[in-house]
Write an enzyme that holds these catalytic residues in place. Structure first.
Site, PDB file in Angstrom:
ATOM      1  N   ARG A  49       0.904  -1.280  -0.046  1.00 42.83           N
ATOM      2  CA  ARG A  49       0.241  -0.036   0.059  1.00 42.83           C
ATOM      3  C   ARG A  49       0.687   1.240   0.183  1.00 42.83           C
ATOM      4  O   ARG A  49       0.483   2.293  -0.717  1.00 42.83           O
ATOM      5  CB  ARG A  49      -0.955  -0.154   1.132  1.00 42.83           C
ATOM      6  N   TYR A 101     -13.910  18.823 -14.623  1.00 39.16           N
ATOM      7  CA  TYR A 101     -14.776  17.555 -14.767  1.00 39.16           C
ATOM      8  C   TYR A 101     -15.660  17.423 -13.929  1.00 39.16           C
ATOM      9  O   TYR A 101     -15.524  17.645 -12.670  1.00 39.16           O
ATOM     10  CB  TYR A 101     -13.555  16.578 -14.840  1.00 39.16           C
ATOM     11  N   ASP A 173      -4.426  19.871 -13.672  1.00 36.72           N
ATOM     12  CA  ASP A 173      -5.041  18.547 -14.158  1.00 36.72           C
ATOM     13  C   ASP A 173      -4.698  18.607 -15.724  1.00 36.72           C
ATOM     14  O   ASP A 173      -5.427  19.178 -16.498  1.00 36.72           O
ATOM     15  CB  ASP A 173      -6.664  18.420 -13.896  1.00 36.72           C
ATOM     16  N   LYS A 198      -6.725   7.691 -18.981  1.00 35.46           N
ATOM     17  CA  LYS A 198      -7.112   8.203 -20.297  1.00 35.46           C
ATOM     18  C   LYS A 198      -5.914   8.020 -21.159  1.00 35.46           C
ATOM     19  O   LYS A 198      -5.176   7.232 -21.457  1.00 35.46           O
ATOM     20  CB  LYS A 198      -7.353   9.788 -20.236  1.00 35.46           C
TER      21      LYS A 198
HETATM   22  N1  PLP Z   1      -9.769  14.667 -14.447  1.00 33.72           N
HETATM   23  C1  PLP Z   1     -10.488  14.827 -15.508  1.00 33.72           C
HETATM   24  C2  PLP Z   1     -10.022  16.198 -16.466  1.00 33.72           C
HETATM   25  C3  PLP Z   1     -11.242  13.553 -16.064  1.00 33.72           C
HETATM   26  O1  PLP Z   1     -11.710  13.669 -17.469  1.00 33.72           O
HETATM   27  C4  PLP Z   1     -11.206  12.677 -15.280  1.00 33.72           C
HETATM   28  C5  PLP Z   1     -12.254  11.435 -15.614  1.00 33.72           C
HETATM   29  O2  PLP Z   1     -12.800  11.540 -16.685  1.00 33.72           O
HETATM   30  C6  PLP Z   1     -10.904  12.399 -13.965  1.00 33.72           C
HETATM   31  C7  PLP Z   1      -9.795  13.546 -13.610  1.00 33.72           C
HETATM   32  C8  PLP Z   1     -11.100  11.473 -13.094  1.00 33.72           C
HETATM   33  O3  PLP Z   1     -10.347  10.290 -13.359  1.00 33.72           O
HETATM   34  P1  PLP Z   1     -10.658   8.797 -13.094  1.00 33.72           P
HETATM   35  O4  PLP Z   1     -12.044   8.501 -14.050  1.00 33.72           O
HETATM   36  O5  PLP Z   1      -9.850   8.129 -13.595  1.00 33.72           O
HETATM   37  O6  PLP Z   1     -11.140   8.646 -11.668  1.00 33.72           O
END
Ligand code: PLP
Length: 384
Positions: A49, A101, A173, A198
């Protein structure tokens, strides 16, 4: 030796690090626990972990790609964002964009409702609004550029300069571009966040995240919290992500070339009312994107000229492009933000963020551009 190019860092991800057997590819270490050399004599790893050799390898590759000193691999992108929240004590403020998001928006607003911290929400493309919000002295600023789903561009260097005056930590992000197309730490950010689900993994078969810090001290503080709250990623996921990352630069080239072909269709078709893409000269953030990004990416959002009925018809006539959440995989995906990715925002918040019911978000894949364009064209042509 000079710093290696990103294509080399990616292709060499984890290569030749196995001192024991000389395995060329990074081995998958599934053991949850590691023996001590002797009483109170720990090895590098003790419990999975906290870290394990495979996630450690992925973390070091991500740190190299983003130009950071310390990376933490988490089990989802949301876990990386939750980890960021550990920097906040009750009463501290976080400044987030109004169009981030939907899952991030949901997390911040719900934790704020419970009193864990205070969230301020502004349109970060409006620097006067940011300046005003900074008077409240946020401890953390989250930037998402390009934003999801309208691809708004925020000037990272300017936000970081403003943030420095109030000692705020800036986290960007970078999910929509990947380090291949944007490296926020080079523009002054303290932290980069990824949903590695992604582009980084790129094959739509692993959910994961990462948080990469410019400075070791902040990285170590967050690594402590990651272990404490248990959001670290698993070995098998890291192994697969390492495999995906090797072709990141190649994939990005193809994604980007295909996007140009898609844009030619979308910007000229009479059934498309509006196209959102930072590479278009009339896009709100085109000049900033040209300055801070290495390329414009392969996420395109657009609004159809027609209403609900046409939208349903268009989406159901697509035969190659799949209606599904997520983005950044080799396959082309289309999403309807209002009912899918941004359903976590209520109607008012969606409206404030500019997410209309006729908005669609396309993640352009690496199939043949001819086929992607043909699929979009036949579905658009069929609309009356
Ligand atoms: N940040 C962005 C810009 C996203 O588009 C997403 C998910 O679509 C996330 C964070 C969250 O990621 P996860 O789905 O891997 O938890």
């Amino acid at each position: 030796m000079s710093k290696r190019q990103s294509a080399t860092i990616a292709a060499q991800a984890g290569i030749n690090r196995d001192a024991h057997y000389g395995a060329v590819v990074a081995p998958l270490h599934m053991s949850t626990t590691y023996s001590l050399k002797g009483f109170n004599q720990k090895r590098q790893f003790d419990y999975a972990r906290t870290a394990n050799p495979t996630t450690y390898t992925l973390a070091s590759v991500l740190a190299d790609l983003e130009g950071g000193r310390h990376a933490i691999v988490t089990n989802t992108g949301m876990a990386a964002i939750l980890l960021l929240c550990q920097l906040l004590h009750s009463g501290d403020r976080i400044l987030i964009p109004h169009d981030c998001y939907g899952g991030s928006y949901r997390l911040f607003t719900h934790l704020a409702k419970r009193g864990q911290f205070i969230v301020d929400i502004v349109d970060q493309t409006d620097l006067d609004a940011v300046r005003l919000a900074l008077r409240k002295k946020p401890k953390v600023i989250l930037v998402e550029t390009p934003s999801n789903p309208l691809l708004r561009i925020v000037d990272i260097a300017q936000i970081c300069e403003l943030a420095r005056c109030v000692d705020a930590v800036v986290a960007v992000d970078n999910t929509f571009l990947s380090p291949e197309l944007q490296r926020p730490l080079e523009h002054g950010a303290d932290i980069v966040i990824h949903s590695t689900t992604k582009f980084i993994n790129g094959h739509s078969d692993v959910v994961g995240g990462a948080l990469i810090c410019k400075h070791r001290a902040l990285g170590e503080e967050l690594a402590w919290w990651a272990n404490c709250i248990g959001v670290t990623g698993g070995a098998f996921d890291a192994y697969q992500t390492l495999r995906g990352i090797k072709t990141l630069p190649l994939r990005i080239v193809q994604h980007s070339a295909n996007t140009q072909a898609v844009l030619q269709l979308l910007t000229t078709h009479k059934q498309v009312a509006k196209v959102y893409y930072p590479g278009l000269s009339d896009h709100q953030g085109h000049d900033i994107a040209s300055k801070q990004q290495i390329g414009y990416g392969s996420m395109v959002s657009f609004e159809l000229a027609g209403q609900d009925q046409q939208l349903r018809q268009f989406v159901s006539s697509l035969t190659l492009i799949t209606l599904a959440q997520s983005l950044g995989g080799v396959e082309s995906l289309i999403a309807h933000p209002a009912t899918m990715t941004h359903a976590g925002m209520d109607a008012k918040a969606q409206q404030q963020a500019g997410i209309s019911p006729s908005l669609l978000r396309l993640s352009v894949g690496i199939e043949s551009a001819l086929d992607i364009v043909a699929d979009l064209k036949q579905a658009l042509d069929a609309l009356t």
